[in-house]
Design an enzyme around this catalytic site. Structure first.
Site, PDB file in Angstrom:
ATOM      1  N   GLU A  54       0.826  -1.207   0.000  1.00 31.42           N
ATOM      2  CA  GLU A  54       0.000   0.000   0.000  1.00 31.42           C
ATOM      3  C   GLU A  54       0.863   1.262   0.000  1.00 31.42           C
ATOM      4  OE1 GLU A  54      -1.955  -2.811   3.107  1.00 31.42           O
ATOM      5  OE2 GLU A  54      -0.022  -2.582   2.087  1.00 31.42           O
ATOM      6  N   TRP A 172      20.578 -40.217  -5.540  1.00 35.06           N
ATOM      7  CA  TRP A 172      19.369 -39.634  -6.115  1.00 35.06           C
ATOM      8  C   TRP A 172      18.288 -40.693  -6.238  1.00 35.06           C
ATOM      9  CZ3 TRP A 172      20.044 -34.777  -5.709  1.00 35.06           C
ATOM     10  CH2 TRP A 172      21.230 -34.143  -6.075  1.00 35.06           C
ATOM     11  N   ARG A 186      12.230 -24.842  -2.511  1.00 34.45           N
ATOM     12  CA  ARG A 186      13.196 -24.145  -1.656  1.00 34.45           C
ATOM     13  C   ARG A 186      13.056 -22.631  -1.804  1.00 34.45           C
ATOM     14  NH1 ARG A 186      18.978 -27.394  -2.429  1.00 34.45           N
ATOM     15  NH2 ARG A 186      18.363 -29.329  -1.351  1.00 34.45           N
ATOM     16  N   GLY A 298      15.920 -37.020   7.146  1.00 34.41           N
ATOM     17  CA  GLY A 298      15.595 -38.431   6.992  1.00 34.41           C
ATOM     18  C   GLY A 298      14.294 -38.851   7.634  1.00 34.41           C
TER      19      GLY A 298
END
Length: 361
Positions: A54, A172, A186, A298
């Site tokens: 604003e 991976w 992220r 994990g």
């Protein structure tokens, strides 16, 4: 007429969406000033949350705002800023009407601005397109309500819901397309929360990358009860560009070394289970103005977060192959389908399937 007002509010929401991820710890807010059915000014919350949308829009409009209509995706602030609250600036600008998508739950503002605007004879309409603001800035509203950061968990898992082979040999699990999207997650987070075990096993950088170039360094929060993080970890390289926050119970020479490197270290007592109290840690994280975190760790830590009811969203990238019974499970003793979460989005990244879950109300 309501369709016209809705159209301008939707334009304000589009502005807010474009800046999402840049305005933490504040919500991303969009604002338009319209006069004679013409947009004379538009703005979005600035990076790091100030100035507010604003204030920027009013400064751009100048004297043209006199008699105009403002469209804003969240109630203007009531508390004071450098040039006075947004509400006071709106009143001084002689805006005639204001359409507000949602009331601000922040107790410093909550309904106070709306009452003040109405008291100063500014027509005020509240609630149109509220769901858009709720969806974009859910992290902000929930962090206020729960007195802790909004917690998202990202997991790459096999088809049989394992996160690694028994010897952690799998680097991976998700494919390159999934990993590109993970970097977007992220980017839309204020900080990454992880554990010393993840740092030791994976030695991640935890940067936000695009086309393999670093575009953003997020604060990294590490739960390290016994202070086992290796000093040669990638996460501790080029630390002058980063913010590393460590929670530990171990006060030793290594703690002093980490502080000299530039890490923020918070010393805590262990609980009866010989662990750090996660709820206390979450409150501390919120107190240092971090209210939207992405967990990358994990299955044991994920299971602990779930047991303490400290998870708001799940972002799961499921591969097409199985790891087998000896693999490390994503949740100890449970399957994702057994959790009290509802699926929001499902899409394919090559052979990977991405699932976005939100906590059921």
């Amino acid at each position: 007429m309501s369709e016209i007002h809705k159209k301008y509010l939707l334009k304000a929401h589009s502005l807010a969406y474009k800046n999402f991820g840049k305005t933490f710890p504040n919500p991303s807010v969009g604002c338009l000033i319209v006069k004679n059915n013409k947009i004379i000014s538009k703005a979005v919350t600035a990076p790091a949350g100030r100035p507010h949308a604003e204030e920027i829009a009013l400064k751009k409009a100048g004297s043209k705002s006199y008699g105009g209509t403002m469209y804003v995706t969240l109630e203007p602030c009531y508390h004071k800023s450098h040039y006075g609250s947004c509400t006071d600036q709106i009143i001084k600008s002689y805006i005639k009407k204001i359409f507000i998508a949602r009331v601000d739950p922040d107790p410093r503002t909550n309904n106070k601005s709306i009452k003040k605007l109405e008291k100063n004879n500014i027509y005020t309409n509240v609630g149109m397109t509220e769901e858009k603001t709720n969806l974009l800035n859910k992290f902000f509203f929930d962090s206020l309500k729960n007195n802790r950061p909004y917690v998202k968990v990202k997991m790459a898992i096999s088809n049989d819901e394992k996160i690694a082979y028994s010897d952690y040999s799998s680097k991976w699990i998700s494919n390159s397309k999934s990993r590109i999207y993970a970097h977007k997650l992220r980017y839309q987070s204020q900080a990454i929360l992880t554990t010393a075990k993840t740092i030791i096993k994976d030695n991640p950088r935890f940067t936000v990358r695009s086309n393999n170039l670093i575009i953003k360094h997020l604060p990294i929060i590490i739960i390290d009860n016994s202070l086992k993080i290796p000093l040669k970890s990638k996460i501790l390289k080029n630390i002058s560009k980063k913010r590393i926050i460590i929670f530990t119970s171990r006060n030793n020479k290594k703690l002093k070394t980490l502080k000299k490197l530039g890490c923020e270290v918070y010393l805590m007592k262990r609980n009866v289970s010989n662990k750090l109290n996660l709820k206390t840690i979450m409150k501390k994280i919120l107190s240092i103005n971090i209210n939207n975190i992405l967990v990358e760790a994990g299955g044991i830590f994920f299971t602990e977060l779930l047991s303490k009811k400290l998870v708001d969203e799940l972002h799961v990238f499921k591969a097409s192959f199985n790891i087998g019974e000896l693999g490390k499970p994503v949740i100890i003793g449970k399957k994702i389908d057994n959790l009290k979460f509802q699926e929001i989005t499902k899409k394919n990244f090559g052979k990977d399937v991405y699932h976005h879950f939100s906590l059921k109300n």
